[in-house]
Design a protein around this motif. Structure first.
Motif, PDB file in Angstrom:
ATOM      1  N   ALA A   1      39.385  33.056  37.508  1.00 15.91           N
ATOM      2  CA  ALA A   1      39.421  32.681  38.923  1.00 15.91           C
ATOM      3  C   ALA A   1      39.233  33.941  39.751  1.00 15.91           C
ATOM      4  CB  ALA A   1      40.751  32.026  39.263  1.00 15.91           C
ATOM      5  N   ILE A   2      38.760  33.752  40.960  1.00 24.15           N
ATOM      6  CA  ILE A   2      38.627  34.869  41.886  1.00 24.15           C
ATOM      7  C   ILE A   2      39.823  34.823  42.828  1.00 24.15           C
ATOM      8  CG2 ILE A   2      37.227  35.900  43.710  1.00 24.15           C
ATOM      9  CD1 ILE A   2      34.798  34.646  42.300  1.00 24.15           C
ATOM     10  N   HIS A   3      40.554  35.929  42.861  1.00 26.93           N
ATOM     11  CA  HIS A   3      41.757  36.015  43.687  1.00 26.93           C
ATOM     12  C   HIS A   3      41.762  37.362  44.402  1.00 26.93           C
ATOM     13  CE1 HIS A   3      45.893  35.405  44.895  1.00 26.93           C
ATOM     14  NE2 HIS A   3      46.188  36.583  44.414  1.00 26.93           N
ATOM     15  N   MET A   4      41.716  37.311  45.721  1.00 21.33           N
ATOM     16  CA  MET A   4      41.757  38.538  46.524  1.00 21.33           C
ATOM     17  C   MET A   4      40.667  39.530  46.099  1.00 21.33           C
ATOM     18  SD  MET A   4      44.287  37.972  48.610  1.00 21.33           S
ATOM     19  CE  MET A   4      44.700  39.552  49.272  1.00 21.33           C
ATOM     20  N   GLN A   5      39.433  39.082  46.017  1.00 18.82           N
ATOM     21  CA  GLN A   5      38.267  39.893  45.654  1.00 18.82           C
ATOM     22  C   GLN A   5      38.389  40.506  44.259  1.00 18.82           C
ATOM     23  OE1 GLN A   5      37.984  42.672  48.879  1.00 18.82           O
ATOM     24  NE2 GLN A   5      37.040  41.171  50.217  1.00 18.82           N
ATOM     25  N   LYS A   6      39.078  39.793  43.390  1.00 16.76           N
ATOM     26  CA  LYS A   6      39.305  40.288  42.045  1.00 16.76           C
ATOM     27  C   LYS A   6      39.227  39.098  41.085  1.00 16.76           C
ATOM     28  CE  LYS A   6      43.381  42.081  40.246  1.00 16.76           C
ATOM     29  NZ  LYS A   6      44.575  42.868  40.370  1.00 16.76           N
TER      30      LYS A   6
END
Length: 188
Positions: free
Chosen positions: A127-132
């Protein structure tokens, strides 16, 4: 037979993975995060109480101090009982199912059991979370109407958020038991 290895969480916090094999088709995998630090707890409590004392000194109202103490204690109880998870464990029993347990800092435990007949697969998802990009382990539940479909995705280790290297260890252990279950009916 129990084995412990140290890893890091997605945020860089040290975590411990404990693997315990009870039998060939039964494994327990537990991820333990860091314990509640008394130093940070004391610093937060002191900051709130010092701010309350400053307000008390300005207003000379003792209710400010009483409210600060009350709010701090209630907040601490809520945090320990509903938020701070010390350990998340996964008990995989090939013939029965998967039990997911979260142990809170207060001692409370939350348990969910998923029957093996409902389990389609255990996968590592991203998953993508906070540009990570972060990785997480999840159980795919089989759709009762469509045997090829997935009805629900149950994420695991949501509090500890282990990095990919730790998730791969857990994934391999789960897959070994799931493969035994898939091949067992064919050999009978």
């Amino acid at each position: 037979m129990a084995e412990e290895r140290r890893f890091r969480s997605a945020s860089g916090v040290p975590i411990t993975l404990r693997r315990r094999q009870h039998s060939a088709s039964c494994r327990e995998l537990a991820v333990r995060g860091p314990r509640l630090q008394l130093r940070s707890l004391s610093a937060a409590t002191s900051a709130v109480w010092l701010a309350a004392y400053g307000l008390f000194a300005l207003s000379e109202n003792s209710m400010v101090l009483s409210a600060a103490i009350f709010i701090t204690l209630i907040g601490l109880i809520i945090y320990l009982h509903f938020v701070k998870i010390d350990q998340e464990s996964l008990l995989v029993i090939g013939s029965l199912g998967i039990q997911v347990t979260s142990s809170y800092a207060s001692g409370k435990e939350s348990t969910v059991f998923i029957e093996m007949g409902q389990v389609k697969d255990v996968v590592i998802n991203e998953a993508i979370h906070m540009q990570k990009v972060i990785y997480y382990l999840c159980i795919l539940l089989q759709d009762p109407e469509d045997p090829q479909g997935v009805s629900e995705v149950v994420p695991l280790f949501q509090s500890s958020k282990p990095r990919l290297d730790c998730l791969i260890e857990v994934y391999k252990s789960c897959q070994e038991i799931l493969e035994q279950r898939k091949t067992a009916p064919q050999s009978n």
